[in-house]
Write a protein that holds these residues in place. Structure first.
Motif, PDB file in Angstrom:
ATOM      1  N   LYS A   1       0.722  -1.155  -0.097  1.00  0.00           N
ATOM      2  CA  LYS A   1       0.023   0.229   0.201  1.00  0.00           C
ATOM      3  C   LYS A   1       0.906   1.288   0.067  1.00  0.00           C
ATOM      4  CE  LYS A   1      -4.044  -1.975   2.205  1.00  0.00           C
ATOM      5  NZ  LYS A   1      -4.920  -2.001   3.458  1.00  0.00           N
ATOM      6  N   VAL A   2       1.885   1.049   0.733  1.00  0.00           N
ATOM      7  CA  VAL A   2       2.811   2.403   0.709  1.00  0.00           C
ATOM      8  C   VAL A   2       3.547   2.551  -0.602  1.00  0.00           C
ATOM      9  CG1 VAL A   2       5.004   3.374   1.892  1.00  0.00           C
ATOM     10  CG2 VAL A   2       3.411   2.123   3.187  1.00  0.00           C
ATOM     11  N   ASP A   3       3.838   1.656  -1.275  1.00  0.00           N
ATOM     12  CA  ASP A   3       4.599   1.634  -2.524  1.00  0.00           C
ATOM     13  C   ASP A   3       3.611   2.718  -3.484  1.00  0.00           C
ATOM     14  OD1 ASP A   3       6.192   0.220  -1.332  1.00  0.00           O
ATOM     15  OD2 ASP A   3       5.710  -1.755  -2.801  1.00  0.00           O
ATOM     16  N   SER A   4       2.279   1.964  -3.457  1.00  0.00           N
ATOM     17  CA  SER A   4       1.003   2.909  -4.111  1.00  0.00           C
ATOM     18  C   SER A   4       0.911   4.265  -3.920  1.00  0.00           C
ATOM     19  CB  SER A   4      -0.106   1.771  -4.083  1.00  0.00           C
ATOM     20  OG  SER A   4      -1.192   2.782  -4.734  1.00  0.00           O
ATOM     21  N   ILE A   5       0.963   4.410  -2.482  1.00  0.00           N
ATOM     22  CA  ILE A   5       0.895   5.798  -2.223  1.00  0.00           C
ATOM     23  C   ILE A   5       1.897   6.621  -2.678  1.00  0.00           C
ATOM     24  CG2 ILE A   5       0.815   7.319  -0.213  1.00  0.00           C
ATOM     25  CD1 ILE A   5      -0.863   5.158   1.303  1.00  0.00           C
ATOM     26  N   MET A   6       3.223   6.240  -2.732  1.00  0.00           N
ATOM     27  CA  MET A   6       4.398   7.048  -2.765  1.00  0.00           C
ATOM     28  C   MET A   6       4.284   7.165  -4.512  1.00  0.00           C
ATOM     29  SD  MET A   6       6.054   7.559  -0.285  1.00  0.00           S
ATOM     30  CE  MET A   6       7.388   8.254  -1.097  1.00  0.00           C
ATOM     31  N   ARG A   7       3.958   6.316  -5.086  1.00  0.00           N
ATOM     32  CA  ARG A   7       3.568   6.594  -6.529  1.00  0.00           C
ATOM     33  C   ARG A   7       2.598   7.560  -6.785  1.00  0.00           C
ATOM     34  NH1 ARG A   7       5.136   3.602 -10.703  1.00  0.00           N
ATOM     35  NH2 ARG A   7       5.760   1.686  -9.725  1.00  0.00           N
ATOM     36  N   LYS A   8       1.575   7.498  -6.128  1.00  0.00           N
ATOM     37  CA  LYS A   8       0.647   8.573  -6.131  1.00  0.00           C
ATOM     38  C   LYS A   8       1.207  10.065  -5.963  1.00  0.00           C
ATOM     39  CE  LYS A   8      -3.404   5.789  -5.578  1.00  0.00           C
ATOM     40  NZ  LYS A   8      -4.500   5.451  -4.633  1.00  0.00           N
ATOM     41  N   SER A   9       1.966  10.091  -4.902  1.00  0.00           N
ATOM     42  CA  SER A   9       2.602  11.158  -4.430  1.00  0.00           C
ATOM     43  C   SER A   9       3.553  11.741  -5.368  1.00  0.00           C
ATOM     44  CB  SER A   9       3.476  10.929  -3.074  1.00  0.00           C
ATOM     45  OG  SER A   9       3.958  12.285  -2.615  1.00  0.00           O
ATOM     46  N   GLN A  10       4.262  11.022  -6.068  1.00  0.00           N
ATOM     47  CA  GLN A  10       5.032  11.538  -7.252  1.00  0.00           C
ATOM     48  C   GLN A  10       4.407  11.980  -8.303  1.00  0.00           C
ATOM     49  OE1 GLN A  10       8.088  12.174  -7.722  1.00  0.00           O
ATOM     50  NE2 GLN A  10       7.878  12.626  -9.975  1.00  0.00           N
ATOM     51  N   ASN A  11       3.091  11.247  -8.678  1.00  0.00           N
ATOM     52  CA  ASN A  11       2.319  11.924  -9.772  1.00  0.00           C
ATOM     53  C   ASN A  11       1.850  13.137  -9.305  1.00  0.00           C
ATOM     54  OD1 ASN A  11       2.900   9.681 -11.021  1.00  0.00           O
ATOM     55  ND2 ASN A  11       1.129   8.350 -10.495  1.00  0.00           N
ATOM     56  N   GLY A  12       1.292  13.432  -7.894  1.00  0.00           N
ATOM     57  CA  GLY A  12       0.917  14.709  -7.476  1.00  0.00           C
ATOM     58  C   GLY A  12       2.077  15.964  -7.707  1.00  0.00           C
ATOM     59  N   GLN A  13       3.295  15.600  -7.289  1.00  0.00           N
ATOM     60  CA  GLN A  13       4.312  16.451  -7.410  1.00  0.00           C
ATOM     61  C   GLN A  13       4.474  16.731  -8.964  1.00  0.00           C
ATOM     62  OE1 GLN A  13       7.867  15.268  -5.542  1.00  0.00           O
ATOM     63  NE2 GLN A  13       8.601  17.315  -5.324  1.00  0.00           N
ATOM     64  N   TRP A  14       4.660  15.733  -9.757  1.00  0.00           N
ATOM     65  CA  TRP A  14       4.904  16.074 -11.289  1.00  0.00           C
ATOM     66  C   TRP A  14       3.539  17.004 -11.780  1.00  0.00           C
ATOM     67  CZ3 TRP A  14       2.167  15.053 -15.823  1.00  0.00           C
ATOM     68  CH2 TRP A  14       3.017  14.927 -16.788  1.00  0.00           C
ATOM     69  N   LEU A  15       2.212  16.482 -11.527  1.00  0.00           N
ATOM     70  CA  LEU A  15       1.502  17.332 -12.025  1.00  0.00           C
ATOM     71  C   LEU A  15       1.508  18.733 -11.395  1.00  0.00           C
ATOM     72  CD1 LEU A  15      -1.754  14.754 -11.756  1.00  0.00           C
ATOM     73  CD2 LEU A  15      -0.872  15.982 -13.884  1.00  0.00           C
ATOM     74  N   GLY A  16       1.564  19.080 -10.261  1.00  0.00           N
ATOM     75  CA  GLY A  16       1.848  20.240  -9.703  1.00  0.00           C
ATOM     76  C   GLY A  16       2.883  21.156 -10.337  1.00  0.00           C
ATOM     77  N   LEU A  17       4.032  20.567 -10.725  1.00  0.00           N
ATOM     78  CA  LEU A  17       5.211  21.049 -11.391  1.00  0.00           C
ATOM     79  C   LEU A  17       4.720  21.654 -12.872  1.00  0.00           C
ATOM     80  CD1 LEU A  17       8.202  19.161 -10.299  1.00  0.00           C
ATOM     81  CD2 LEU A  17       7.843  21.727  -9.877  1.00  0.00           C
ATOM     82  N   ARG A  18       4.051  20.696 -13.572  1.00  0.00           N
ATOM     83  CA  ARG A  18       3.551  20.945 -14.823  1.00  0.00           C
ATOM     84  C   ARG A  18       2.552  21.848 -14.934  1.00  0.00           C
ATOM     85  NH1 ARG A  18       7.337  19.176 -14.978  1.00  0.00           N
ATOM     86  NH2 ARG A  18       8.309  17.259 -16.032  1.00  0.00           N
TER      87      ARG A  18
END
Length: 124
Positions: free
Chosen positions: A104-121
């Motif tokens: 579950k933590v792996d999935s959350i970390m992947r979603k977190s990275q996607n959120g950070q990436w979208l924020g930068l975009r």
């Protein structure tokens, strides 16, 4: 990708049970995302302060208003994504020691990275 790197990092933390390392890393990442979100909102405040008088003057009102709406929308989405990334990392920090054998933590970390990436975009 960075999302895969974060998943590998989460696996490493679980395997080594290095919770102090995880806490420090997550704290730094959460601080960075919170800083980016507040910076975006501060910039939006400055832009608003400069553009509102221009809109009131009526010079190119329609064009300026349309540009302002698009800029505001993208900046608000950027701040939202940064805050969601920080929220997910906080959630992952609480789950690490509890869910040692779960992904579950792996999935959350992947979603977190996607959120950070979208924020930068959205910001750029």
């Amino acid at each position: 990708t960075q999302a895969n790197t974060r998943v590998e990092w989460a696996k490493h933390v679980r395997d080594t049970e290095n919770w102090i390392y995880a806490t420090q890393t997550l704290r730094n990442a959460i601080t960075a995302n919170a800083f980016l979100a507040t910076t975006v909102l501060s910039l939006l405040t400055v832009i608003t302060g400069k553009i509102v008088p221009m809109i009131k003057d009526g010079v190119g009102r329609r064009t300026i208003t349309l540009q302002f709406v698009f800029v505001s929308f993208s900046m608000l989405l950027s701040a939202y994504e940064f805050l969601q990334s920080a929220r997910l990392m906080t959630h992952a920090g609480f789950m690490f020691p509890v869910t040692k054998n779960s992904t579950k933590v792996d999935s959350i970390m992947r979603k977190s990275q996607n959120g950070q990436w979208l924020g930068l975009r959205w910001l750029y």
